[in-house]
Enzyme design. Structure first.
Site, PDB file in Angstrom:
ATOM      1  N   ARG A  17       0.847  -1.207   0.000  1.00  0.00           N
ATOM      2  CA  ARG A  17       0.000   0.000   0.000  1.00  0.00           C
ATOM      3  C   ARG A  17       0.881   1.256   0.000  1.00  0.00           C
ATOM      4  O   ARG A  17       0.993   1.949  -1.004  1.00  0.00           O
ATOM      5  CB  ARG A  17      -0.958  -0.030   1.218  1.00  0.00           C
ATOM      6  CG  ARG A  17      -2.129   0.937   1.111  1.00  0.00           C
ATOM      7  CD  ARG A  17      -1.770   2.370   1.460  1.00  0.00           C
ATOM      8  NE  ARG A  17      -1.234   2.480   2.810  1.00  0.00           N
ATOM      9  CZ  ARG A  17      -0.631   3.556   3.267  1.00  0.00           C
ATOM     10  NH1 ARG A  17      -0.456   4.622   2.495  1.00  0.00           N
ATOM     11  NH2 ARG A  17      -0.137   3.595   4.495  1.00  0.00           N
ATOM     12  N   HIS A 209       4.983   3.993  12.474  1.00  0.00           N
ATOM     13  CA  HIS A 209       5.086   3.920  11.010  1.00  0.00           C
ATOM     14  C   HIS A 209       6.089   4.996  10.596  1.00  0.00           C
ATOM     15  O   HIS A 209       5.778   6.184  10.635  1.00  0.00           O
ATOM     16  CB  HIS A 209       3.690   4.176  10.428  1.00  0.00           C
ATOM     17  CG  HIS A 209       3.649   4.297   8.943  1.00  0.00           C
ATOM     18  ND1 HIS A 209       3.005   3.366   8.158  1.00  0.00           N
ATOM     19  CD2 HIS A 209       4.142   5.227   8.087  1.00  0.00           C
ATOM     20  CE1 HIS A 209       3.114   3.730   6.883  1.00  0.00           C
ATOM     21  NE2 HIS A 209       3.795   4.859   6.817  1.00  0.00           N
ATOM     22  N   HIS A 211       9.308   6.660   8.162  1.00  0.00           N
ATOM     23  CA  HIS A 211       9.960   6.743   6.845  1.00  0.00           C
ATOM     24  C   HIS A 211      11.421   7.104   7.043  1.00  0.00           C
ATOM     25  O   HIS A 211      11.747   7.987   7.830  1.00  0.00           O
ATOM     26  CB  HIS A 211       9.259   7.790   5.971  1.00  0.00           C
ATOM     27  CG  HIS A 211       7.975   7.282   5.408  1.00  0.00           C
ATOM     28  ND1 HIS A 211       7.857   6.814   4.131  1.00  0.00           N
ATOM     29  CD2 HIS A 211       6.758   7.125   5.978  1.00  0.00           C
ATOM     30  CE1 HIS A 211       6.617   6.399   3.927  1.00  0.00           C
ATOM     31  NE2 HIS A 211       5.922   6.582   5.029  1.00  0.00           N
ATOM     32  N   CYS A 242       4.607   8.911   0.636  1.00  0.00           N
ATOM     33  CA  CYS A 242       3.310   9.544   0.380  1.00  0.00           C
ATOM     34  C   CYS A 242       3.411  10.433  -0.863  1.00  0.00           C
ATOM     35  O   CYS A 242       4.263  11.316  -0.928  1.00  0.00           O
ATOM     36  CB  CYS A 242       2.907  10.375   1.598  1.00  0.00           C
ATOM     37  SG  CYS A 242       1.384  11.304   1.359  1.00  0.00           S
ATOM     38  N   ASN A 251       9.529   3.716   3.330  1.00  0.00           N
ATOM     39  CA  ASN A 251       9.477   3.303   4.741  1.00  0.00           C
ATOM     40  C   ASN A 251      10.797   2.631   5.108  1.00  0.00           C
ATOM     41  O   ASN A 251      11.578   2.273   4.239  1.00  0.00           O
ATOM     42  CB  ASN A 251       8.375   2.262   4.940  1.00  0.00           C
ATOM     43  CG  ASN A 251       7.010   2.846   4.786  1.00  0.00           C
ATOM     44  OD1 ASN A 251       6.624   3.206   3.693  1.00  0.00           O
ATOM     45  ND2 ASN A 251       6.295   2.976   5.864  1.00  0.00           N
TER      46      ASN A 251
HETATM   47  N1  COA Z   1     -13.116   5.881  -4.044  1.00  0.00           N
HETATM   48  C1  COA Z   1     -13.195   6.181  -5.363  1.00  0.00           C
HETATM   49  N2  COA Z   1     -13.362   7.431  -5.832  1.00  0.00           N
HETATM   50  C2  COA Z   1     -13.481   8.396  -4.923  1.00  0.00           C
HETATM   51  C3  COA Z   1     -13.423   8.151  -3.555  1.00  0.00           C
HETATM   52  C4  COA Z   1     -13.216   6.839  -3.120  1.00  0.00           C
HETATM   53  N3  COA Z   1     -13.108   6.520  -1.843  1.00  0.00           N
HETATM   54  N4  COA Z   1     -13.566   9.308  -2.905  1.00  0.00           N
HETATM   55  C5  COA Z   1     -13.718  10.282  -3.855  1.00  0.00           C
HETATM   56  N5  COA Z   1     -13.657   9.714  -5.059  1.00  0.00           N
HETATM   57  C6  COA Z   1     -13.721  10.366  -6.364  1.00  0.00           C
HETATM   58  C7  COA Z   1     -15.038  11.073  -6.598  1.00  0.00           C
HETATM   59  O1  COA Z   1     -15.979  10.195  -7.157  1.00  0.00           O
HETATM   60  C8  COA Z   1     -14.632  12.147  -7.580  1.00  0.00           C
HETATM   61  O2  COA Z   1     -14.481  11.550  -8.851  1.00  0.00           O
HETATM   62  P1  COA Z   1     -14.848  12.342 -10.183  1.00  0.00           P
HETATM   63  O3  COA Z   1     -13.908  13.537 -10.187  1.00  0.00           O
HETATM   64  O4  COA Z   1     -14.591  11.358 -11.265  1.00  0.00           O
HETATM   65  O5  COA Z   1     -16.277  12.731 -10.030  1.00  0.00           O
HETATM   66  C9  COA Z   1     -13.221  12.528  -7.114  1.00  0.00           C
HETATM   67  O6  COA Z   1     -12.746  11.407  -6.383  1.00  0.00           O
HETATM   68  C10 COA Z   1     -13.211  13.736  -6.216  1.00  0.00           C
HETATM   69  O7  COA Z   1     -14.142  13.510  -5.199  1.00  0.00           O
HETATM   70  P2  COA Z   1     -14.521  14.568  -4.097  1.00  0.00           P
HETATM   71  O8  COA Z   1     -15.571  14.008  -3.217  1.00  0.00           O
HETATM   72  O9  COA Z   1     -14.763  15.911  -4.753  1.00  0.00           O
HETATM   73  O10 COA Z   1     -13.254  14.581  -3.234  1.00  0.00           O
HETATM   74  P3  COA Z   1     -12.110  15.622  -3.082  1.00  0.00           P
HETATM   75  O11 COA Z   1     -11.626  16.121  -4.396  1.00  0.00           O
HETATM   76  O12 COA Z   1     -12.476  16.587  -2.049  1.00  0.00           O
HETATM   77  O13 COA Z   1     -11.037  14.651  -2.437  1.00  0.00           O
HETATM   78  C11 COA Z   1      -9.940  12.516  -2.368  1.00  0.00           C
HETATM   79  C12 COA Z   1     -10.536  13.644  -3.187  1.00  0.00           C
HETATM   80  C13 COA Z   1      -9.198  12.951  -1.142  1.00  0.00           C
HETATM   81  C14 COA Z   1     -10.990  11.536  -1.982  1.00  0.00           C
HETATM   82  C15 COA Z   1      -8.964  11.914  -3.380  1.00  0.00           C
HETATM   83  O14 COA Z   1      -8.049  12.897  -3.744  1.00  0.00           O
HETATM   84  C16 COA Z   1      -8.263  10.715  -2.873  1.00  0.00           C
HETATM   85  O15 COA Z   1      -8.821   9.619  -2.870  1.00  0.00           O
HETATM   86  N6  COA Z   1      -6.970  10.883  -2.503  1.00  0.00           N
HETATM   87  C17 COA Z   1      -6.125   9.810  -2.076  1.00  0.00           C
HETATM   88  C18 COA Z   1      -5.395  10.173  -0.824  1.00  0.00           C
HETATM   89  C19 COA Z   1      -4.396   9.104  -0.489  1.00  0.00           C
HETATM   90  O16 COA Z   1      -4.491   7.963  -0.876  1.00  0.00           O
HETATM   91  N7  COA Z   1      -3.351   9.511   0.249  1.00  0.00           N
HETATM   92  C20 COA Z   1      -2.252   8.653   0.577  1.00  0.00           C
HETATM   93  C21 COA Z   1      -2.495   7.848   1.748  1.00  0.00           C
HETATM   94  S1  COA Z   1      -2.051   8.595   3.259  1.00  0.00           S
HETATM   95 ZN    ZN Z   2       3.843   6.074   5.143  1.00  0.00          ZN
END
Ligand code: COA
Ligand code: ZN
Length: 305
Positions: A17, A209, A211, A242, A251
């Site tokens: 992950r 956790h 890095h 990240c 990590n």
């Molecule tokens: N699974 C799938 N798609 C998701 C989702 C989820 N859990 N949560 C949001 N989305 C999609 C929405 O459907 C939307 O898609 P679209 O643009 O095709 O319509 C898009 O993401 C944006 O959604 P929104 O609710 O407006 O969220 P946002 O823009 O405020 O935030 C996050 C988006 C944070 C959900 C997104 O950027 C994300 O999943 N980031 C990953 C963060 C991550 O993994 N960080 C590392 C780990 S620490």
């Molecule tokens: Zn990490």
């Protein structure tokens, strides 16, 4: 706490992950599954294998559902997933996940950059996710990101971490993972914060956790273990970082942590040869050399033969 014996440490593997989330090239589902199974064969009992997040934000995990479905629940290992919002938790539970980790950041700027929510919004999602998980008999953990410092805001006060932990434990969170997301911590700080936590929450189920951004990762593990932490998160081959942190690095490598702990007489119940084989396989699927001391030693042994 899962670990009862004071001389044993539980290693929680996060390479699939945290390790893969920053990889640009999509790793085929069957290779992810094979790596997960090889890690389980080395004895790892907790393996975080994917994230249920937006595939646009992290394309690597567009196959989250398939990975979880194929791996199933073999009994000797828990294959878990990370989520950042309620939708992700719903999708993960529907796919059959039995252990979830959701992310809350200890710094506002990182919270906004990572999940586009304030800390209090993330906590509100967390409360709903925790309730949903409990209803479905799913274990629920929290990754408390940037607990040891934020690349945008700098030092994170210990009191901020204590207050967040109090709120999270009040939601019924099973374990909190103290994340040094940007690798800013040092052994003294790890020791002080861990001791502070264990004195406030004496039976607190916590993990570390870390890095290895600045070369003090293993020293920080040691500081945590000597302070009483019994669960360490690490990543095979030291992969990871990240994608929402500038200059993020991997990590601490699982095989290096295990070597250090075992050589000190702290049991991890892991097979070091098999772990190295997993690290070699991780190199193969990523198509590059990975950065662990044990892998480097293995290669130098081969060169000398
Ligand atoms: N699974 C799938 N798609 C998701 C989702 C989820 N859990 N949560 C949001 N989305 C999609 C929405 O459907 C939307 O898609 P679209 O643009 O095709 O319509 C898009 O993401 C944006 O959604 P929104 O609710 O407006 O969220 P946002 O823009 O405020 O935030 C996050 C988006 C944070 C959900 C997104 O950027 C994300 O999943 N980031 C990953 C963060 C991550 O993994 N960080 C590392 C780990 S620490
Ligand atoms: Zn990490």
């Amino acid at each position: 706490m899962t670990v009862q014996h004071s001389d044993s440490i539980l290693i929680r593997e996060v390479g699939l992950r945290d390790g893969l989330q920053a990889e640009q090239r999509f790793i085929p589902t069957e290779q992810k599954v094979e790596l997960a199974r090889s890690l389980a064969a080395a004895g790892l009992q907790e393996i975080e294998v994917t994230s249920f997040v937006s595939p646009r934000a992290v394309p690597q995990f567009q196959d989250a559902k398939e990975v979880i479905k194929i791996l199933g629940h073999p009994g000797n290992v828990s294959y878990s997933a990370l989520v950042v919002n309620l939708r992700g938790a719903e999708d993960a539970i529907a796919a059959g996940v039995k252990e979830l980790q959701f992310v809350v950041s200890a710094s506002e700027t990182h919270s906004q950059k990572n999940v586009r929510m304030s800390i209090s919004e993330a906590l509100a999602h967390g409360a709903k996710i925790a309730a949903l998980a409990k209803q479905n008999g799913v274990k629920i953990r929290t990754a408390l990101a940037t607990s040891f410092g934020c690349p945008y805001e700098g030092f994170v006060p210990y009191d901020t971490v204590y207050t967040l932990m109090e709120k999270l434990f009040a939601m019924g969170i099973d374990r909190i993972s103290l994340g040094d997301t940007a690798g800013l911590g040092n052994p003294k700080q790890v020791s002080e914060l861990c001791r502070g936590i264990l004195s406030r929450f004496p039976d607190a189920p916590c993990s570390l956790h870390l890095h290895d951004t600045r070369g003090v990762g293993l020293a920080c593990v040691l500081a945590g273990v000597w302070s009483g932490i019994r669960v360490i998160e690490s990543s095979i081959g030291g992969i990871g970082g990240c994608p929402f942190i500038p200059n993020a690095t991997g990590n601490i490598a699982t095989e290096d942590v295990v070597y250090m702990l075992e050589s000190m007489g702290l049991a991890t119940n892991l097979d070091q040869e098999k772990l190295l084989a997993s690290a070699v396989f991780a190199e193969k699927i990523l198509g590059r050399s990975l950065n662990s001391k044990q892998l480097a030693l293995l290669k130098s042994r081969h060169c000398n033969n």
